[in-house]
Design a protein around this motif. Sequence first.
Motif, PDB file in Angstrom:
ATOM      1  N   LEU A  22       0.844  -1.195   0.000  1.00 33.55           N
ATOM      2  CA  LEU A  22       0.000   0.000   0.000  1.00 33.55           C
ATOM      3  C   LEU A  22       0.880   1.246   0.000  1.00 33.55           C
ATOM      4  O   LEU A  22       1.702   1.419   0.888  1.00 33.55           O
ATOM      5  CB  LEU A  22      -0.893   0.020   1.249  1.00 33.55           C
ATOM      6  N   THR A  24       2.029   5.120   0.360  1.00 39.22           N
ATOM      7  CA  THR A  24       1.743   6.165   1.341  1.00 39.22           C
ATOM      8  C   THR A  24       0.589   7.009   0.821  1.00 39.22           C
ATOM      9  O   THR A  24       0.547   7.342  -0.355  1.00 39.22           O
ATOM     10  CB  THR A  24       2.979   7.079   1.507  1.00 39.22           C
ATOM     11  N   ARG A  26      -2.542   6.067   0.633  1.00 41.46           N
ATOM     12  CA  ARG A  26      -3.625   5.253   0.069  1.00 41.46           C
ATOM     13  C   ARG A  26      -4.085   4.279   1.137  1.00 41.46           C
ATOM     14  O   ARG A  26      -3.301   3.860   1.994  1.00 41.46           O
ATOM     15  CB  ARG A  26      -3.146   4.447  -1.133  1.00 41.46           C
ATOM     16  N   VAL A  27      -5.348   3.902   1.080  1.00 44.17           N
ATOM     17  CA  VAL A  27      -5.880   2.952   2.050  1.00 44.17           C
ATOM     18  C   VAL A  27      -6.604   1.806   1.353  1.00 44.17           C
ATOM     19  O   VAL A  27      -6.978   1.921   0.188  1.00 44.17           O
ATOM     20  CB  VAL A  27      -6.880   3.645   3.003  1.00 44.17           C
ATOM     21  N   CYS A  60       2.496  -1.135   7.884  1.00 41.46           N
ATOM     22  CA  CYS A  60       1.616   0.034   7.896  1.00 41.46           C
ATOM     23  C   CYS A  60       0.164  -0.379   8.085  1.00 41.46           C
ATOM     24  O   CYS A  60      -0.661  -0.232   7.171  1.00 41.46           O
ATOM     25  CB  CYS A  60       1.778   0.812   6.593  1.00 41.46           C
ATOM     26  N   HIS A  62      -2.092   1.016   9.684  1.00 39.19           N
ATOM     27  CA  HIS A  62      -3.048   2.135   9.708  1.00 39.19           C
ATOM     28  C   HIS A  62      -3.722   2.394   8.365  1.00 39.19           C
ATOM     29  O   HIS A  62      -4.717   3.100   8.297  1.00 39.19           O
ATOM     30  CB  HIS A  62      -2.344   3.403  10.189  1.00 39.19           C
ATOM     31  N   ARG A  63      -3.175   1.812   7.294  1.00 41.20           N
ATOM     32  CA  ARG A  63      -3.794   2.028   5.966  1.00 41.20           C
ATOM     33  C   ARG A  63      -4.884   1.020   5.675  1.00 41.20           C
ATOM     34  O   ARG A  63      -5.437   0.996   4.573  1.00 41.20           O
ATOM     35  CB  ARG A  63      -2.719   1.957   4.873  1.00 41.20           C
ATOM     36  N   LEU A  87      -2.911   8.479   9.610  1.00 41.61           N
ATOM     37  CA  LEU A  87      -3.519   8.758   8.311  1.00 41.61           C
ATOM     38  C   LEU A  87      -3.413  10.241   8.000  1.00 41.61           C
ATOM     39  O   LEU A  87      -2.971  10.634   6.915  1.00 41.61           O
ATOM     40  CB  LEU A  87      -4.992   8.323   8.315  1.00 41.61           C
ATOM     41  N   VAL A  92      -4.018  11.738   4.428  1.00 38.38           N
ATOM     42  CA  VAL A  92      -5.314  11.094   4.187  1.00 38.38           C
ATOM     43  C   VAL A  92      -6.361  11.733   5.096  1.00 38.38           C
ATOM     44  O   VAL A  92      -6.235  11.685   6.318  1.00 38.38           O
ATOM     45  CB  VAL A  92      -5.251   9.574   4.493  1.00 38.38           C
ATOM     46  N   TYR A 105      -9.226   8.174  -1.560  1.00 32.96           N
ATOM     47  CA  TYR A 105      -7.967   7.615  -1.039  1.00 32.96           C
ATOM     48  C   TYR A 105      -7.841   6.105  -1.160  1.00 32.96           C
ATOM     49  O   TYR A 105      -6.832   5.537  -0.789  1.00 32.96           O
ATOM     50  CB  TYR A 105      -7.799   8.021   0.425  1.00 32.96           C
ATOM     51  N   TRP A 107      -7.131   2.475  -2.403  1.00 31.75           N
ATOM     52  CA  TRP A 107      -6.048   1.936  -3.233  1.00 31.75           C
ATOM     53  C   TRP A 107      -6.614   1.015  -4.290  1.00 31.75           C
ATOM     54  O   TRP A 107      -7.440   0.153  -4.000  1.00 31.75           O
ATOM     55  CB  TRP A 107      -5.093   1.149  -2.339  1.00 31.75           C
TER      56      TRP A 107
END
Length: 111
Positions: A22, A24, A26-27, A60, A62-63, A87, A92, A105, A107
Amino acid sequence: MPHHSRNRDQADQRLRATVDSLPTGRVATYGQIATEAGLPGRARRVGQLLANLETDSDLCWHRVLGAGGQISLPRERPAWHEQRARLLAEGVECDDRGRVDLERYGWRPDE
DNA sequence: CCGCTGACGTGCG
DNA sequence: CCGCACGCCAGCG
């Protein structure tokens, strides 16, 4: 080492790799990660994996959000705030209720 | 084997 | 848009 146990580790490895991919800013959703890693329908497993991460993990986490783009942790847990902060830190937008616009945002592989 | 729990997802009212 | 039931999967006692 039992065969099934190896498969499990292998699957976890793919899940980690997917989360790692993923970019940076992007989620992705738990379900998306699972599908991308070749485990469609195993969203809960992604949650388990992230829940068991060591505190010093580089992953990561948190994504990764719940379907619809919401932080899936209980609001009262410190990690909820940690996720939102991380985020925001990478650009984000995440409202005070922990929601992110996936249209903006989210992905999508190959881009 | 059973029941409970959780960083899930979907359908429905 | 929100809550809720339900399906789902793994881990644990």
